[in-house]
Structures are given as C-alpha cells and as structure tokens.
Write a protein that holds these residues in place. Structure first.
Motif, PDB file in Angstrom:
ATOM      1  N   PRO A 127       0.807  -1.274  -0.221  1.00  0.00           N
ATOM      2  CA  PRO A 127      -0.066   0.132   0.101  1.00  0.00           C
ATOM      3  C   PRO A 127       0.971   1.231  -0.019  1.00  0.00           C
ATOM      4  O   PRO A 127       0.377   2.341  -0.561  1.00  0.00           O
ATOM      5  CB  PRO A 127      -0.661  -0.049   1.298  1.00  0.00           C
ATOM      6  CG  PRO A 127      -0.003  -1.129   2.225  1.00  0.00           C
ATOM      7  CD  PRO A 127       0.735  -2.093   1.148  1.00  0.00           C
ATOM      8  N   GLU A 128       2.012   1.063   0.577  1.00  0.00           N
ATOM      9  CA  GLU A 128       3.015   2.272   0.733  1.00  0.00           C
ATOM     10  C   GLU A 128       3.489   2.795  -0.889  1.00  0.00           C
ATOM     11  O   GLU A 128       3.414   3.991  -1.186  1.00  0.00           O
ATOM     12  CB  GLU A 128       4.279   2.055   1.478  1.00  0.00           C
ATOM     13  CG  GLU A 128       3.651   1.926   3.044  1.00  0.00           C
ATOM     14  CD  GLU A 128       3.370   0.530   3.260  1.00  0.00           C
ATOM     15  OE1 GLU A 128       3.637  -0.450   2.543  1.00  0.00           O
ATOM     16  OE2 GLU A 128       3.259   0.337   4.425  1.00  0.00           O
TER      17      GLU A 128
ATOM     18  N   VAL B 124      -3.028  11.443  -0.675  1.00  0.00           N
ATOM     19  CA  VAL B 124      -3.977  10.385  -0.295  1.00  0.00           C
ATOM     20  C   VAL B 124      -3.108   9.482   0.660  1.00  0.00           C
ATOM     21  O   VAL B 124      -1.897   9.366   0.448  1.00  0.00           O
ATOM     22  CB  VAL B 124      -4.461   9.555  -1.281  1.00  0.00           C
ATOM     23  CG1 VAL B 124      -5.521  10.317  -2.022  1.00  0.00           C
ATOM     24  CG2 VAL B 124      -3.510   8.799  -1.983  1.00  0.00           C
ATOM     25  N   VAL B 125      -3.675   8.797   1.685  1.00  0.00           N
ATOM     26  CA  VAL B 125      -3.141   7.715   2.278  1.00  0.00           C
ATOM     27  C   VAL B 125      -4.017   6.550   1.738  1.00  0.00           C
ATOM     28  O   VAL B 125      -5.092   6.536   1.508  1.00  0.00           O
ATOM     29  CB  VAL B 125      -3.273   7.898   3.883  1.00  0.00           C
ATOM     30  CG1 VAL B 125      -2.458   9.074   4.284  1.00  0.00           C
ATOM     31  CG2 VAL B 125      -4.524   8.272   4.203  1.00  0.00           C
ATOM     32  N   VAL B 126      -3.145   5.418   1.874  1.00  0.00           N
ATOM     33  CA  VAL B 126      -3.676   4.043   1.413  1.00  0.00           C
ATOM     34  C   VAL B 126      -3.608   3.160   2.367  1.00  0.00           C
ATOM     35  O   VAL B 126      -2.503   2.846   2.994  1.00  0.00           O
ATOM     36  CB  VAL B 126      -3.022   3.670   0.128  1.00  0.00           C
ATOM     37  CG1 VAL B 126      -3.534   2.393  -0.278  1.00  0.00           C
ATOM     38  CG2 VAL B 126      -3.176   4.686  -1.123  1.00  0.00           C
ATOM     39  N   SER B 127      -4.650   2.398   2.716  1.00  0.00           N
ATOM     40  CA  SER B 127      -4.540   1.135   3.515  1.00  0.00           C
ATOM     41  C   SER B 127      -5.245   0.066   3.114  1.00  0.00           C
ATOM     42  O   SER B 127      -6.169   0.191   2.240  1.00  0.00           O
ATOM     43  CB  SER B 127      -5.448   1.734   4.941  1.00  0.00           C
ATOM     44  OG  SER B 127      -4.735   2.642   5.418  1.00  0.00           O
TER      45      SER B 127
ATOM     46  N   THR C  90      -6.966  15.669   3.009  1.00  0.00           N
ATOM     47  CA  THR C  90      -6.164  14.402   2.693  1.00  0.00           C
ATOM     48  C   THR C  90      -7.317  13.643   2.163  1.00  0.00           C
ATOM     49  O   THR C  90      -8.069  13.318   2.927  1.00  0.00           O
ATOM     50  CB  THR C  90      -5.418  13.876   3.982  1.00  0.00           C
ATOM     51  OG1 THR C  90      -4.456  14.964   4.226  1.00  0.00           O
ATOM     52  CG2 THR C  90      -4.598  12.584   3.516  1.00  0.00           C
TER      53      THR C  90
ATOM     54  N   GLN D 117       0.581   4.203  -2.857  1.00  0.00           N
ATOM     55  CA  GLN D 117       0.065   5.606  -2.082  1.00  0.00           C
ATOM     56  C   GLN D 117       1.375   6.587  -2.889  1.00  0.00           C
ATOM     57  O   GLN D 117       0.883   7.795  -2.995  1.00  0.00           O
ATOM     58  CB  GLN D 117       0.211   5.624  -0.686  1.00  0.00           C
ATOM     59  CG  GLN D 117       0.261   7.068   0.273  1.00  0.00           C
ATOM     60  CD  GLN D 117       0.390   7.077   1.829  1.00  0.00           C
ATOM     61  OE1 GLN D 117      -0.571   6.235   2.177  1.00  0.00           O
ATOM     62  NE2 GLN D 117       1.200   7.537   2.418  1.00  0.00           N
TER      63      GLN D 117
ATOM     64  N   ARG E  61       0.547   9.903  -4.994  1.00  0.00           N
ATOM     65  CA  ARG E  61       0.785  11.344  -4.486  1.00  0.00           C
ATOM     66  C   ARG E  61       1.964  11.646  -5.657  1.00  0.00           C
ATOM     67  O   ARG E  61       1.923  13.022  -5.923  1.00  0.00           O
ATOM     68  CB  ARG E  61       1.743  11.323  -3.367  1.00  0.00           C
ATOM     69  CG  ARG E  61       0.962  11.129  -2.079  1.00  0.00           C
ATOM     70  CD  ARG E  61       1.636  11.058  -0.761  1.00  0.00           C
ATOM     71  NE  ARG E  61       0.500  10.973   0.363  1.00  0.00           N
ATOM     72  CZ  ARG E  61       0.690  11.146   1.467  1.00  0.00           C
ATOM     73  NH1 ARG E  61       2.048  11.857   1.955  1.00  0.00           N
ATOM     74  NH2 ARG E  61       0.017  11.113   2.174  1.00  0.00           N
TER      75      ARG E  61
ATOM     76  N   ASP F 136      -2.088   7.299  10.931  1.00  0.00           N
ATOM     77  CA  ASP F 136      -1.885   5.899  10.270  1.00  0.00           C
ATOM     78  C   ASP F 136      -2.896   4.935  10.571  1.00  0.00           C
ATOM     79  O   ASP F 136      -3.628   5.041  11.608  1.00  0.00           O
ATOM     80  CB  ASP F 136      -0.596   5.583  10.519  1.00  0.00           C
ATOM     81  CG  ASP F 136       0.800   6.193   9.950  1.00  0.00           C
ATOM     82  OD1 ASP F 136       0.418   6.795   9.042  1.00  0.00           O
ATOM     83  OD2 ASP F 136       1.753   6.341  10.389  1.00  0.00           O
TER      84      ASP F 136
END
Length: 189
Positions: A82-83, A96-99, A149, A86, A90, A176
């Motif tokens: 996911p990082e 965005v943050v991705v989980s 965000t 993400q 970006r 997070d």
C-alpha cells in the motif's frame, strides 16, 4: 469460509458491498455499443499485460494511470505494498493515504481525522466509473483541496484480492491505519 449475514456487517462494509453489487449490475446492463466498448478488449489486454509483466518480474501488484480527463485509474491485482501505491498516487498529485484492510479488521485509531467530508461534499471515488475507464477504481484528485487528505481504505479478502473501497476526503492530516478487530470499537465514519 465464514460469511457474515448482512445484519452483522458494519456500515462501512455494507456500503462497500452495495457499491460492488451496483457496479456489477451496471456492467451487466450496459447494452449500448460504443467505440470504447468495441476497443475494450484491446484495452483490457493492454491492462492485463501492464499488470502481469510487473508481477512476473517481481514488480508491484497494481497499476495506476492518469486519464486525459484528470481522473486516476487504479487497478489492483493483489493487495500488497500500500505504501508503493500511495507513493505513486502522490506522484500523480493526489494527496492520499492508502490502507489495505483485511476482512474482520478496520482502521484505528478512532477517529483518524478531525473531520471526514461527506460523499456529496467531496466525491473522491467516481462510481460508477465514467465510460472509457476500465480500472477497478477511479478517483478524482481535484476534490482534495489544500489542507485536505484523501483516504483510500481497500477491503481485502483472505486471497489478497480487493473486495471494495472506502474513499473519503478528510480535513487536515490523517492518522496511520492501525488494524483492529471490527468488534473492538464501532465505526465512526
């Protein structure tokens, strides 16, 4: 496999299931042929190659691209890294943050942001995807304003396949994702 009955699903999971079912219904009922649909097999083959080649050589299990209309197409073949996803988003200008959230889990701590905007205020996920977008998920990065965000929480099956998406825009930063059991605390978003 333990399948929960509908009444045992959290509101977030219920919404993801509803969006998935509506997408499948929409796909099944499209009957108007268009140039895009006639060329869809070629596009699907190209997308499959774009996803398969990196997988064969140990690359990421997702594909991200910006369409000419500014929307971002996201295809995930296996829920991992996911990082990396993400970082790519970006790199395309989407803050965005991705989980990835496995079945039976949710993101904590509660709340992850000061305030989440409603779908009506900031429709980050474009559903159903516009014609010409064949990706699994389409987002509109223009709805994320300065100081906001985007949050993409992908529901993931035991087979590491994406089953749905929860997409919202938050005011300010987002904490997070710390995975917790769904029975640990009620969903607040």
């Amino acid at each position: 496999m333990n399948v929960p009955v509908e009444r045992d699903l959290s509101e977030g999971r219920r919404q993801l299931l509803k969006e998935f079912v509506m997408t499948e219904i929409e796909k099944a009922h499209r009957t108007r042929p268009s140039r895009v649909r006639l060329l869809a097999p070629v596009g699907a083959l190209a997308a499959a190659v774009a996803v398969a080649v990196p997988l064969l050589f140990g690359g990421p299990a997702y594909a991200v691209s910006r369409a000419s209309d500014g929307l971002i197409d996201i295809s995930i073949s296996e829920a991992q890294d996911p990082e990396g996803l993400q970082a790519e988003l970006r790199g395309l200008g989407a803050n965005v943050v991705v989980s990835y959230v496995p079945d039976g889990k949710k993101c904590g701590p509660e709340p992850r942001a000061a305030r989440f905007l409603s779908k009506e205020e900031a429709p980050l996920s474009v559903f159903p995807p516009p014609e010409g977008h064949e990706a699994g998920f389409v987002i509109d990065p223009k709805v994320i304003k300065e100081g906001q965000t985007g949050v993409l929480e992908f529901s993931v099956s035991e087979e590491r396949k994406v089953a749905g998406i929860w997409a919202r825009v938050a005011e300010g930063p987002v904490a997070d994702c710390e995975l917790v059991g769904t029975t640990d605390a009620p969903l607040s978003h």
